[in-house]
Enzyme design. Structure first.
Site, mmCIF file in Angstrom:
data_model
loop_
_atom_site.group_PDB
_atom_site.id
_atom_site.type_symbol
_atom_site.label_atom_id
_atom_site.label_comp_id
_atom_site.label_asym_id
_atom_site.label_seq_id
_atom_site.Cartn_x
_atom_site.Cartn_y
_atom_site.Cartn_z
ATOM 1 N N GLU A 152 8.898 14.427 0.556
ATOM 2 C CA GLU A 152 7.590 14.182 1.009
ATOM 3 C C GLU A 152 6.996 14.735 2.369
ATOM 4 O O GLU A 152 6.237 15.496 1.847
ATOM 5 C CB GLU A 152 7.891 12.523 1.749
ATOM 6 C CG GLU A 152 7.780 11.280 0.432
ATOM 7 C CD GLU A 152 7.862 9.909 1.543
ATOM 8 O OE1 GLU A 152 8.895 10.267 2.102
ATOM 9 O OE2 GLU A 152 7.454 9.385 0.922
ATOM 10 N N LYS A 190 -1.436 7.112 1.077
ATOM 11 C CA LYS A 190 0.057 6.354 2.176
ATOM 12 C C LYS A 190 0.171 4.726 1.106
ATOM 13 O O LYS A 190 1.027 4.183 0.860
ATOM 14 C CB LYS A 190 -0.965 5.537 3.093
ATOM 15 C CG LYS A 190 -0.047 4.800 3.769
ATOM 16 C CD LYS A 190 0.824 4.730 5.103
ATOM 17 C CE LYS A 190 1.790 3.838 5.736
ATOM 18 N NZ LYS A 190 3.265 4.563 4.908
ATOM 19 N N ARG A 217 -5.921 6.077 1.797
ATOM 20 C CA ARG A 217 -5.339 5.604 -0.131
ATOM 21 C C ARG A 217 -5.288 7.440 -0.688
ATOM 22 O O ARG A 217 -5.216 6.455 -2.236
ATOM 23 C CB ARG A 217 -6.613 5.114 -0.139
ATOM 24 C CG ARG A 217 -6.079 3.385 0.463
ATOM 25 C CD ARG A 217 -6.902 2.937 0.342
ATOM 26 N NE ARG A 217 -7.071 0.927 -0.005
ATOM 27 C CZ ARG A 217 -7.064 0.595 -1.084
ATOM 28 N NH1 ARG A 217 -7.593 0.648 -1.850
ATOM 29 N NH2 ARG A 217 -6.948 -0.662 -0.326
ATOM 30 N N ASN A 272 -12.193 2.022 -8.171
ATOM 31 C CA ASN A 272 -10.197 3.104 -7.590
ATOM 32 C C ASN A 272 -9.968 2.397 -9.145
ATOM 33 O O ASN A 272 -10.823 1.415 -9.501
ATOM 34 C CB ASN A 272 -10.273 1.822 -6.543
ATOM 35 C CG ASN A 272 -8.820 2.181 -6.272
ATOM 36 O OD1 ASN A 272 -8.109 2.938 -6.354
ATOM 37 N ND2 ASN A 272 -8.523 0.849 -4.934
ATOM 38 N N GLY A 273 -8.930 3.194 -8.948
ATOM 39 C CA GLY A 273 -8.218 2.452 -10.681
ATOM 40 C C GLY A 273 -8.022 3.871 -11.629
ATOM 41 O O GLY A 273 -8.229 4.819 -11.172
ATOM 42 N N TRP A 311 -7.591 10.388 -4.465
ATOM 43 C CA TRP A 311 -6.573 10.837 -4.762
ATOM 44 C C TRP A 311 -6.139 11.140 -5.982
ATOM 45 O O TRP A 311 -6.788 10.241 -7.122
ATOM 46 C CB TRP A 311 -5.196 9.818 -4.463
ATOM 47 C CG TRP A 311 -4.034 10.564 -4.485
ATOM 48 C CD1 TRP A 311 -3.095 10.949 -3.751
ATOM 49 C CD2 TRP A 311 -3.179 9.803 -5.730
ATOM 50 N NE1 TRP A 311 -1.523 11.259 -4.712
ATOM 51 C CE2 TRP A 311 -2.052 10.741 -5.819
ATOM 52 C CE3 TRP A 311 -3.164 9.425 -6.974
ATOM 53 C CZ2 TRP A 311 -1.275 10.372 -6.474
ATOM 54 C CZ3 TRP A 311 -2.100 9.711 -8.154
ATOM 55 C CH2 TRP A 311 -1.645 10.220 -7.586
ATOM 56 N N HIS A 321 31.142 14.470 -10.155
ATOM 57 C CA HIS A 321 30.346 14.415 -11.830
ATOM 58 C C HIS A 321 28.791 14.800 -11.915
ATOM 59 O O HIS A 321 28.630 14.812 -13.209
ATOM 60 C CB HIS A 321 29.775 12.497 -12.266
ATOM 61 C CG HIS A 321 31.569 11.796 -11.760
ATOM 62 N ND1 HIS A 321 32.615 12.094 -12.502
ATOM 63 C CD2 HIS A 321 31.689 10.662 -10.910
ATOM 64 C CE1 HIS A 321 34.025 11.315 -11.948
ATOM 65 N NE2 HIS A 321 33.279 10.892 -11.551
ATOM 66 N N LYS A 350 13.006 11.425 2.157
ATOM 67 C CA LYS A 350 11.473 12.271 3.294
ATOM 68 C C LYS A 350 11.714 13.796 3.854
ATOM 69 O O LYS A 350 10.420 14.020 3.691
ATOM 70 C CB LYS A 350 11.988 11.360 5.091
ATOM 71 C CG LYS A 350 12.692 10.049 5.257
ATOM 72 C CD LYS A 350 11.569 9.273 6.005
ATOM 73 C CE LYS A 350 10.177 9.057 5.094
ATOM 74 N NZ LYS A 350 10.098 7.341 4.414
ATOM 75 N N GLU A 395 16.922 7.334 1.100
ATOM 76 C CA GLU A 395 16.003 7.433 1.802
ATOM 77 C C GLU A 395 16.131 8.395 2.419
ATOM 78 O O GLU A 395 14.570 9.235 3.266
ATOM 79 C CB GLU A 395 15.866 6.133 2.111
ATOM 80 C CG GLU A 395 14.965 6.024 4.020
ATOM 81 C CD GLU A 395 13.510 6.541 3.035
ATOM 82 O OE1 GLU A 395 13.290 5.751 2.132
ATOM 83 O OE2 GLU A 395 12.760 6.249 3.761
ATOM 84 N N CYS A 425 -8.142 4.900 -4.118
ATOM 85 C CA CYS A 425 -8.323 5.352 -3.763
ATOM 86 C C CYS A 425 -9.270 4.260 -2.891
ATOM 87 O O CYS A 425 -8.884 3.501 -2.370
ATOM 88 C CB CYS A 425 -9.652 5.974 -4.417
ATOM 89 S SG CYS A 425 -9.281 6.995 -5.738
#
Ligand code: G6P
Length: 606
Positions: free
Chosen positions: A485, A601, A27, A98-99, A74, A501, A482, A478, A2
């Site tokens: 996300e 982020k 955040r 935060n945490g 968040w 496989h 993307k 990657e 946060c």
């Protein structure tokens, strides 16, 4: 994970807090809140969703005071809702956090038994009740010390009090916290970035420390409550305009910035006169290094994986990669011959920081590759290599990924040269090829239209695959990340040779599949894998490079050809169509591209 902001001033603070919270939305952005002291009373306003919503509410019911705290959340404990948003206030105190408080369930039980009534499902609310309880019989400092001793887990806190109207308390264990200094006002922020529009003078709290922020001074204390002095540092000023320019989203702008960000980064690291890489003054003897461990999370982990291929190819060093959240809990064999490299855009990711901390405690050599040079990871590593790509606003990383790749490649080349694994001539040639990159990236961006067309099928798909071999495999991972996300479409990145496989069973009629097949030593093999996908109904978008011999497009759905470049540098170009693919797929779905659902982020909880 946060964002926290606190301001103690002699002017109204709500507007400034709201502006800072907007900058902190990277955040977390699922709820927000502010508490100020108005005429000696704690006045709290909170809401679900963005700071914009909070602003609208506050605009209607002004609650301005000259001391206050704010928060963007968040959610970790309790769903995103108004009641779970921070601050969490009693009549006497108001807390932003935060945490994670790991023993919150137990503390809550004790507090309920003592008569406290809880409003939210959060872990944070126990802090509010604990201090309220301690303040009944103790002075402020003793209450803070007693409260901190009861908490397990990691946290950064900002607290204001009804009965101490000139103090904001900040406290840190695990999660970073910065204090900023202004004229007749002082600040608290979850990082210096939050404070940049107000000041460039900051101090950072270390683990276990807390502080009293008054208008004209800040007092710092260690975990025993003894007064300590902190260094005041100057951080770079906030000269970046957080402006989308002519682009609809920051992500589009950041994708298109890549020719320039790569150019700036090359400028920082390449000495064109001597054809040399300016990665010098290592705080260790390079000849002693026999193994490299690369550690990161998310996109940064994919950069690590890419670097593994380069390091294996260009040096004799043993190389391993690790996901930070796994590394930190494993039984690691620490050796003096190891160099630990931490890759992180924000430099604040909790798991990456914890992995760094573990290595430091084991006296390992540490190097970080970051975008934010004032970050916790940069500050605490022995050696820092910035990626110089400017602030990245879009939650899904694009230009920072490219910057990480570049710095990792430069580090690899340098180590290869220092370990006598590459001739001076070859070293010079590779450096010269790098200087071509910005132009080639710019040319690659011209495929935008074709990708936009192809993206429509990806946005409608139930699932998709991204396949590659060798250097193309980490980029396939990657590309899949993307798409997940941004478009919320299930996507798997796979080594093309591994398809048969298991994953081949997922291919069904019409499933879009990206196959990355540059003209490297794997080309024919990857094309065979592609045919296996096509013959099972897969709709293949082939990404290759331009070449004189035509690619047989039999049964191929679409083909994109990027510029020709050496095999080693192909990953830089192939990244572009994959970023654009995810961007346009998400755009077609009308998603919030710069702030995808459920993500943030900077992930400052583990
Ligand atoms: C979050 C971001 C990702 C990023 C990851 C690691 O999940 O949404 O884009 O790759 O964190 O972040 P870092 O700042 O350590 O690179």
């Amino acid at each position: 994970m946060c964002g926290i902001i606190g301001i103690n001033s002699n002017k109204p603070v709500t507007g400034v807090i709201l502006n800072s919270l907007k900058k902190l939305e990277y955040r977390g952005y699922d709820s927000a809140g502010v508490a100020t002291l108005v005429n000696g009373i704690i006045n709290e306003t909170k809401c679900e969703g963005r700071v914009e919503n909070l602003e609208n509410i506050i605009f209607k019911n002004k609650n301005d005071g000259s001391l206050g705290i704010g928060h963007v959340r968040w959610a970790t404990h309790g769903q995103p809702s108004e009641v779970n948003a921070h601050p969490h206030s009693s009549e006497k105190v108001s807390v932003v956090h935060n945490g994670i408080i790991e023993n919150s369930t137990l503390l809550k039980k004790h507090l309920i038994r003592a008569g406290h009534v809880f409003k939210s499902q959060t872990d944070t609310e126990v802090i509010t009740h604990l201090i309220t309880e301690y303040l009944k019989n103790n002075d402020l400092k003793t209450s803070i010390l007693k409260m901190l001793k009861r908490l397990h887990g990691s946290f950064a806190l900002g607290i204001i009090f009804k009965d101490f109207p000139d103090i904001i308390v900040g406290a840190r264990r695990g999660s970073p916290l910065a204090v900023g200094y202004g004229p007749n006002e002082n600040y608290l922020g979850s990082d210096s970035y939050a404070l940049k529009s107000m000041t460039n003078k900051v101090s950072y709290l270390d683990d276990g420390e807390f502080c009293f922020i008054k208008k004209k001074e800040v007092q710092f204390f260690n975990s025993d409550g003894n007064k300590i002095n902190k260094q005041v540092l100057e951080v770079s000023s906030d000269d970046q305009s957080y402006d989308k320019g002519n682009f609809k989203h920051f992500m589009a702008k950041e994708i298109h910035e890549q020719p320039n960000t790569i150019k700036s980064c090359l400028k920082e690291y390449i000495d064109k006169i001597n054809n040399e890489i300016n990665i010098i003054n290592f705080p260790w003897n390079n000849k002693e290094i026999k193994n490299i461990k690369l550690i990161g999370c998310g996109t940064a982990y994919h950069s690590c994986l890419m670097a593994k291929y380069w390091i294996e190819q260009l040096t004799d060093l043993e190389v391993e990669t690790d996901i930070a959240s796994e590394f930190r809990y494993r039984k690691n064999k620490f050796k003096n011959s190891q160099l630990y490299v931490f890759v992180s855009q924000s430099g604040e990711t909790a798991d990456t920081y914890a992995a760094l901390d573990l290595c430091k405690k084991n006296k390992m050599k540490t190097c970080s590759i970051v975008n934010v040079v004032e970050s916790s990871i940069a500050r605490d590593s022995d050696y820092v290599l910035p990626i110089h790509c400017g602030p990245e606003v879009g939650v899904a990383s694009t230009k920072a990924f490219m910057g990480q790749l570049l710095v990792l490649y430069l580090l690899t080349l340098k180590l290869s040269f220092l370990h006598d694994k590459i001739s001076k001539e070859n070293y010079g040639l590779k450096i010269s090829s790098l200087l071509e990159l910005p132009k080639l990236i710019e040319n690659t961006l011209k495929i935008e239209r074709d990708i936009q067309e192809a993206s429509k099928d990806f946005s409608k798909a139930k699932g998709s695959m991204f396949l590659g071999r060798g250097y193309s495999f980490p980029i396939a991972l990657e590309g899949a990340l993307k798409l997940k996300e941004l478009a919320y479409v299930h996507a798997e990145g796979y080594p093309a040779g591994e398809m048969k496989h298991g994953p081949l069973a997922l291919i069904e009629n019409g499933m879009p599949v990206v196959v990355i097949a540059p003209r490297d030593k794997f080309y024919n093999k990857t094309i065979s894998n592609m045919q296996e996908v096509i013959s099972r109904g897969g709709k293949v978008l082939l990404i290759s490079n331009k070449s004189t011999d035509e690619i047989s497009s039999e049964n191929l759905w679409k083909k994109i050809q990027v510029e020709t470049i050496s095999d080693e540098l192909f990953p830089f170009l192939i990244t572009i169509p994959l970023q654009l693919l995810a961007y346009y797929a998400a755009n077609a779905l009308g998603h919030d591209i710069d702030k995808p659902r459920n993500l943030a982020k900077s992930v400052t909880v583990e």
